[in-house]
Design a protein around this motif. Structure first.
Motif, PDB file in Angstrom:
ATOM      1  N   PHE A  35      53.549  44.972  37.108  1.00 14.09           N
ATOM      2  CA  PHE A  35      54.906  44.532  36.767  1.00 14.09           C
ATOM      3  C   PHE A  35      55.602  45.687  36.053  1.00 14.09           C
ATOM      4  O   PHE A  35      55.090  46.225  35.069  1.00 14.09           O
ATOM      5  CB  PHE A  35      54.875  43.333  35.814  1.00 14.09           C
ATOM      6  CG  PHE A  35      54.526  42.033  36.466  1.00 14.09           C
ATOM      7  CD1 PHE A  35      55.381  41.440  37.382  1.00 14.09           C
ATOM      8  CD2 PHE A  35      53.334  41.395  36.153  1.00 14.09           C
ATOM      9  CE1 PHE A  35      55.064  40.224  37.969  1.00 14.09           C
ATOM     10  CE2 PHE A  35      53.006  40.177  36.736  1.00 14.09           C
ATOM     11  CZ  PHE A  35      53.871  39.592  37.653  1.00 14.09           C
ATOM     12  N   LYS A  36      56.789  46.013  36.557  1.00 14.82           N
ATOM     13  CA  LYS A  36      57.540  47.141  36.007  1.00 14.82           C
ATOM     14  C   LYS A  36      58.600  46.610  35.055  1.00 14.82           C
ATOM     15  O   LYS A  36      59.215  45.580  35.338  1.00 14.82           O
ATOM     16  CB  LYS A  36      58.213  47.860  37.167  1.00 14.82           C
ATOM     17  CG  LYS A  36      58.862  49.181  36.849  1.00 14.82           C
ATOM     18  CD  LYS A  36      59.387  49.772  38.174  1.00 14.82           C
ATOM     19  CE  LYS A  36      59.978  51.153  37.994  1.00 14.82           C
ATOM     20  NZ  LYS A  36      60.359  51.702  39.312  1.00 14.82           N
ATOM     21  N   LEU A  37      58.831  47.326  33.964  1.00 11.00           N
ATOM     22  CA  LEU A  37      59.937  46.918  33.098  1.00 11.00           C
ATOM     23  C   LEU A  37      60.702  48.123  32.604  1.00 11.00           C
ATOM     24  O   LEU A  37      60.214  49.255  32.662  1.00 11.00           O
ATOM     25  CB  LEU A  37      59.445  46.077  31.920  1.00 11.00           C
ATOM     26  CG  LEU A  37      58.784  46.774  30.739  1.00 11.00           C
ATOM     27  CD1 LEU A  37      59.152  46.067  29.456  1.00 11.00           C
ATOM     28  CD2 LEU A  37      57.279  46.783  30.920  1.00 11.00           C
TER      29      LEU A  37
ATOM     30  N   LEU B  63      53.493  46.412  32.572  1.00  7.77           N
ATOM     31  CA  LEU B  63      52.685  45.473  31.786  1.00  7.77           C
ATOM     32  C   LEU B  63      51.212  45.757  32.066  1.00  7.77           C
ATOM     33  O   LEU B  63      50.813  45.985  33.207  1.00  7.77           O
ATOM     34  CB  LEU B  63      53.033  44.030  32.158  1.00  7.77           C
ATOM     35  CG  LEU B  63      54.433  43.578  31.768  1.00  7.77           C
ATOM     36  CD1 LEU B  63      54.623  42.101  32.093  1.00  7.77           C
ATOM     37  CD2 LEU B  63      54.683  43.821  30.277  1.00  7.77           C
TER      38      LEU B  63
ATOM     39  N   ARG C  46      48.953  40.636  36.365  1.00  6.46           N
ATOM     40  CA  ARG C  46      48.731  41.118  37.723  1.00  6.46           C
ATOM     41  C   ARG C  46      49.795  40.508  38.630  1.00  6.46           C
ATOM     42  O   ARG C  46      49.862  39.287  38.759  1.00  6.46           O
ATOM     43  CB  ARG C  46      47.341  40.702  38.243  1.00  6.46           C
ATOM     44  CG  ARG C  46      46.161  41.091  37.351  1.00  6.46           C
ATOM     45  CD  ARG C  46      45.615  42.466  37.608  1.00  6.46           C
ATOM     46  NE  ARG C  46      44.711  42.864  36.523  1.00  6.46           N
ATOM     47  CZ  ARG C  46      43.376  42.747  36.556  1.00  6.46           C
ATOM     48  NH1 ARG C  46      42.788  42.255  37.629  1.00  6.46           N
ATOM     49  NH2 ARG C  46      42.639  43.143  35.529  1.00  6.46           N
ATOM     50  N   ALA C  47      50.591  41.365  39.225  1.00  6.62           N
ATOM     51  CA  ALA C  47      51.634  40.883  40.136  1.00  6.62           C
ATOM     52  C   ALA C  47      51.012  40.607  41.506  1.00  6.62           C
ATOM     53  O   ALA C  47      51.376  41.218  42.502  1.00  6.62           O
ATOM     54  CB  ALA C  47      52.763  41.915  40.231  1.00  6.62           C
TER      55      ALA C  47
ATOM     56  N   PHE D 190      63.422  42.730  26.351  1.00  6.69           N
ATOM     57  CA  PHE D 190      62.958  43.623  27.419  1.00  6.69           C
ATOM     58  C   PHE D 190      63.006  42.845  28.732  1.00  6.69           C
ATOM     59  O   PHE D 190      62.434  41.754  28.826  1.00  6.69           O
ATOM     60  CB  PHE D 190      61.508  44.067  27.178  1.00  6.69           C
ATOM     61  CG  PHE D 190      61.356  45.101  26.117  1.00  6.69           C
ATOM     62  CD1 PHE D 190      61.852  46.385  26.304  1.00  6.69           C
ATOM     63  CD2 PHE D 190      60.695  44.799  24.930  1.00  6.69           C
ATOM     64  CE1 PHE D 190      61.689  47.355  25.320  1.00  6.69           C
ATOM     65  CE2 PHE D 190      60.529  45.765  23.946  1.00  6.69           C
ATOM     66  CZ  PHE D 190      61.030  47.047  24.142  1.00  6.69           C
ATOM     67  N   LYS D 191      63.658  43.433  29.723  1.00  5.54           N
ATOM     68  CA  LYS D 191      63.824  42.780  31.019  1.00  5.54           C
ATOM     69  C   LYS D 191      62.778  43.326  31.986  1.00  5.54           C
ATOM     70  O   LYS D 191      62.483  44.523  31.964  1.00  5.54           O
ATOM     71  CB  LYS D 191      65.224  43.131  31.535  1.00  5.54           C
ATOM     72  CG  LYS D 191      65.683  42.376  32.748  1.00  5.54           C
ATOM     73  CD  LYS D 191      67.133  42.799  33.028  1.00  5.54           C
ATOM     74  CE  LYS D 191      67.730  42.042  34.186  1.00  5.54           C
ATOM     75  NZ  LYS D 191      69.162  42.381  34.323  1.00  5.54           N
ATOM     76  N   LEU D 192      62.244  42.472  32.829  1.00  3.20           N
ATOM     77  CA  LEU D 192      61.349  42.974  33.866  1.00  3.20           C
ATOM     78  C   LEU D 192      61.599  42.290  35.186  1.00  3.20           C
ATOM     79  O   LEU D 192      62.216  41.226  35.239  1.00  3.20           O
ATOM     80  CB  LEU D 192      59.879  42.826  33.455  1.00  3.20           C
ATOM     81  CG  LEU D 192      59.227  41.454  33.571  1.00  3.20           C
ATOM     82  CD1 LEU D 192      57.773  41.610  33.984  1.00  3.20           C
ATOM     83  CD2 LEU D 192      59.303  40.730  32.237  1.00  3.20           C
ATOM     84  N   ARG D 193      61.108  42.939  36.243  1.00  5.52           N
ATOM     85  CA  ARG D 193      61.222  42.378  37.578  1.00  5.52           C
ATOM     86  C   ARG D 193      59.988  41.522  37.809  1.00  5.52           C
ATOM     87  O   ARG D 193      58.871  42.023  37.806  1.00  5.52           O
ATOM     88  CB  ARG D 193      61.306  43.526  38.589  1.00  5.52           C
ATOM     89  CG  ARG D 193      61.754  43.094  39.962  1.00  5.52           C
ATOM     90  CD  ARG D 193      63.219  42.684  39.970  1.00  5.52           C
ATOM     91  NE  ARG D 193      63.523  41.958  41.215  1.00  5.52           N
ATOM     92  CZ  ARG D 193      64.481  41.058  41.333  1.00  5.52           C
ATOM     93  NH1 ARG D 193      65.250  40.756  40.314  1.00  5.52           N
ATOM     94  NH2 ARG D 193      64.684  40.446  42.477  1.00  5.52           N
ATOM     95  N   TYR D 194      60.228  40.213  37.990  1.00  5.15           N
ATOM     96  CA  TYR D 194      59.113  39.279  38.171  1.00  5.15           C
ATOM     97  C   TYR D 194      59.156  38.782  39.617  1.00  5.15           C
ATOM     98  O   TYR D 194      59.904  37.871  39.926  1.00  5.15           O
ATOM     99  CB  TYR D 194      59.241  38.120  37.198  1.00  5.15           C
ATOM    100  CG  TYR D 194      58.032  37.213  37.195  1.00  5.15           C
ATOM    101  CD1 TYR D 194      56.899  37.556  36.458  1.00  5.15           C
ATOM    102  CD2 TYR D 194      58.005  36.049  37.949  1.00  5.15           C
ATOM    103  CE1 TYR D 194      55.775  36.749  36.468  1.00  5.15           C
ATOM    104  CE2 TYR D 194      56.885  35.239  37.967  1.00  5.15           C
ATOM    105  CZ  TYR D 194      55.773  35.592  37.229  1.00  5.15           C
ATOM    106  OH  TYR D 194      54.656  34.794  37.232  1.00  5.15           O
ATOM    107  N   PHE D 195      58.374  39.408  40.494  1.00  6.80           N
ATOM    108  CA  PHE D 195      58.458  39.131  41.929  1.00  6.80           C
ATOM    109  C   PHE D 195      59.923  39.230  42.356  1.00  6.80           C
ATOM    110  O   PHE D 195      60.513  40.287  42.181  1.00  6.80           O
ATOM    111  CB  PHE D 195      57.787  37.787  42.266  1.00  6.80           C
ATOM    112  CG  PHE D 195      56.318  37.776  41.908  1.00  6.80           C
ATOM    113  CD1 PHE D 195      55.377  38.436  42.696  1.00  6.80           C
ATOM    114  CD2 PHE D 195      55.857  37.142  40.753  1.00  6.80           C
ATOM    115  CE1 PHE D 195      54.027  38.451  42.355  1.00  6.80           C
ATOM    116  CE2 PHE D 195      54.515  37.155  40.408  1.00  6.80           C
ATOM    117  CZ  PHE D 195      53.599  37.812  41.213  1.00  6.80           C
TER     118      PHE D 195
ATOM    119  N   LEU E 233      60.366  39.686  28.346  1.00  7.11           N
ATOM    120  CA  LEU E 233      59.170  39.598  27.505  1.00  7.11           C
ATOM    121  C   LEU E 233      59.487  38.734  26.296  1.00  7.11           C
ATOM    122  O   LEU E 233      60.557  38.841  25.697  1.00  7.11           O
ATOM    123  CB  LEU E 233      58.721  40.989  27.057  1.00  7.11           C
ATOM    124  CG  LEU E 233      58.211  41.887  28.185  1.00  7.11           C
ATOM    125  CD1 LEU E 233      57.716  43.214  27.607  1.00  7.11           C
ATOM    126  CD2 LEU E 233      57.090  41.195  28.955  1.00  7.11           C
TER     127      LEU E 233
END
Ligand SMILES: [Mg+2]
Ligand SMILES: [Mg+2]
Lengths: 439, 439
Positions: free
Chosen positions: A169-171, A180, A206-207, B169-174, B180
């Motif tokens: 997972f990228k942030l 992450l 784990r994505a 903090f922003k992340l790409r979730y799928f 976070l």
């Protein structure tokens, strides 16, 4: 607070010594049956215990499912009362909140229960699961404390991959990209040089784009690492830890496991040692049963030496076992770069996975780590990783490298096995999967 | 493993009963002094203990700082030997790894030590800090276990903000965006309806753009929530918890705190009750001292009722204290939407921050939560939040709402106070700040 003597919980009240005495209990209307004269409330206290309270229907008229109430009354025994034959003949009813029409009925789809997870936590199944989980966390940590390992905390936001880039997972981290953590392992390896045997219990991510009953995007990861250990040392730690957690949990949560209809007779047998099955032998067993694997293009062929073990092959290997089984010495080609190659068996890693019995699959993975700077660098290159991206990790091999090893255990997978849960989502309170990040 | 009887640690060897006996110890060359005939190695074992080993220089010729070695020799007492007057007259030397030229010398900039954090963990200061931290984590959890609170795990990846959107903090979730977690609180609130008093210790994240000695982007957050509690109930829990952690930690880590030159006489006095200072009184005290605040445009003015307390004002209020101080009843305008308004004092929240003595600042924040659906919805609207984004959280007020409350404690802030650390970065092994996400 609950230590105010006046307020009791259901498990305290259900005791012959309280019969005829006045008690006060607080909680939520778990089930409700209104008759002409009397209403029967199955009250759920704040630890999920339940007891029947009988109230005149005129007093209870406004009550709805999940309303929050306080009942004062006389404890009596009635064999018809559910859940233990005790009930409270209510004299006073205090209402905190009349619940709106409750969106969860008796029969609901799994999807609705996941959408309303914040409410579904009030089901007795989820309460039992949560308590088992709490015990597993507690005894998992306690084993390490009692055995003199030191707790450490690794960061969750990291720059590098441990398990491969496809499941990261990228942030956005201020003005740079970060990820992450998939595992605390690389950090734990850094800590053994001054803190010795160390452990941590932190979330890993784990994505995984797989919708299976054993994958979560966020899970609780119990990890450990120690200097000067062999693979066999690590396996001994793992089997002691898992046995300790199981024996203590089935004792502390006997009631909850019974509620979940989990027959614990198999779990009671879990004690060291666990069988060690060499990877090559595992492949032979699977071949002797004609076990097939499916290639990426859909064609099927017999499993062969060099293949990784899938959940199906893990199930085949453990379907009749009561205790976990270690599969030892996987080919390094199917394992990450940090796995140490067995100097006596080139191509084979000093590594093992612990497979839970009855097909519950891998619950730990561990072994010796490659401690030579040259070997680990060339392994990275072979796997297409850039050694420059791991400079700090490589420093651990430059400055006083020692033989070392460790392992990681997935808390949810262990809880799933202990509770016999069909779906791993039930082992966490708010599951995170490919399709679900709410509530 | 360390339980192989043959290998000992420095703290075991430094014992009069071993004088004249042969022992084997393993570790790293912490300091090294080569003389013509003999070389003096200060060996650091894998728990950070040190002991001097004397070896003939011809044997030790190749050694470098941080090389990993095993020494077998005879224990003797020599008042000149550093760190306790014991030394090992080495007979055998086994070398695991000759370290490359070590990049950390005796005097190094803080920045280099942070860049090489994976190695700087081997300094005795960081070892002492890590051990104090381990004790704080351990006793923090143990207080809850001993007092019957239930452990839960909240998710780290979430959809909504707890503390305000600017520090997310922003992340790409799928295929969607997620964030976070800033706090487990909203999830803990959901759990009190079936698990009662609950606690969790998980990482929280704040994208704070401040470079201060008390902010981390990732920190360990000990949080708790319970049904049917008043503000005063919560404060009692907090003062008991903090006192318990401190008294146990200063006992277990006496040696480490001494090494860190921490005078613990003040800490020994920490026991309940802690003083409760009403917010209004705190403002009066600050005004009586002519305390100024700086407006956004840079102009200064005297502090007044309605202002939040800054770290400077917190320092002023606690500079002579030995015990923490609760500042109670902040205006709701400076607190988040979930803080319950005091029905007897409109505008004032049933909330308190615990300020550590001697200016170490806020270490906990807690209080009663707004339990009315109407009040909390209008508070959200007033603060510019969209109630639709908190539907599941609002459900907790729709279905059996009860008075409840809780608090959060920053582990690193507590460790900073206990160790008297100047910079909070030293309370974690791999700090995450605005400018640092590596190693
Ligand atoms: Mg596997
Ligand atoms: Mg504050």
């Amino acid at each position: 607070m609950h230590d105010t003597a006046a307020i009791m919980r259901a498990s305290e009240v259900k005791n012959a010594s309280f019969i005829g005495k006045e008690v006060t209990i607080r909680g939520w209307v778990h089930r409700l049956r209104k008759q002409k004269e009397n209403s029967f409330i199955l009250l759920r206290d704040d630890r999920g215990g339940v007891i029947q309270c009988v109230l005149p229907t005129d007093k209870a008229a406004g009550l709805t499912i999940e309303s929050s109430v306080q009942v004062t009354g006389i404890v009596s025994q009635d064999p018809r009362a559910p859940e233990g034959g005790f009930e409270i003949k209510g004299k006073e009813l205090k209402i905190f909140n009349i619940a709106a029409e409750y969106p969860i009925g008796e029969y609901q789809s799994d999807e609705l229960l996941l959408d309303k997870r914040h409410l579904a936590l009030r089901t007795r199944k989820m309460i039992a699961m949560a308590k088992v989980r709490a015990s597993v966390l507690h005894y998992g940590r306690r084993w390490f404390v009692e055995n003199g390992w030191m707790e450490v905390t690794a960061p969750t936001i990291v720059k590098g991959a441990v398990e491969g880039g496809s499941t990261l997972f990228k942030l956005r981290y201020f003005d740079q990209d970060a990820y992450l953590s998939q595992s605390a392992q690389l950090y734990l390896e850094a800590m053994i040089f001054s803190l010795g045997p160390v452990w941590s219990l932190t979330p890993s991510f784990r994505a995984e784009k797989s919708r299976t009953v054993r994958h979560l995007a966020e899970f609780s990861h119990l990890e450990a690492e120690a200097p000067w250990v062999t693979l066999e040392d690590i396996l001994k730690v793992e089997e002691q830890l898992v046995s300790y957690v199981i024996q203590n949990t089935i004792k502390e949560r006997a009631e909850e496991l019974e509620f979940l209809k989990r027959d614990v007779s198999g779990l009671k047998k879990v004690e060291p040692p666990f069988e060690r099955v060499p990877y090559g032998r595992a492949i032979e067993i699977l071949r002797s049963k004609g076990f097939q694997v499916t290639e990426d293009d859909g064609t099927k062929r017999e499993i062969q030496f060099g293949d990784d073990l899938s959940i199906d092959s893990e199930r085949e290997l453990t379907k009749d076992a009561d205790k976990p089984v270690f599969v030892v010495g996987y080919p390094i080609a199917v394992k990450p770069f940090y796995v140490k190659e067995d100097p006596e068996h080139p191509g084979i890693g000093l590594t093992a996975d612990m497979l839970a019995p009855r097909g519950f699959g891998e619950i730990t993975s561990g072994g010796q780590r490659e401690d030579s700077i040259d070997s680990i660098t060339s392994r990275m290159v072979k796997e297409g990783l850039k050694p420059e991206a791991y400079e700090w990790y490589l420093d651990l091999r430059r400055y006083g490298s020692v033989p070392h090893g460790g392992f990681g255990l997935g808390i949810e997978r262990l809880v799933r096995w202990i509770t016999n849960a069909e779906d791993i989502k039930d082992t966490v309170l708010f599951p995170r999967t490919m399709s679900r990040v709410e509530p």
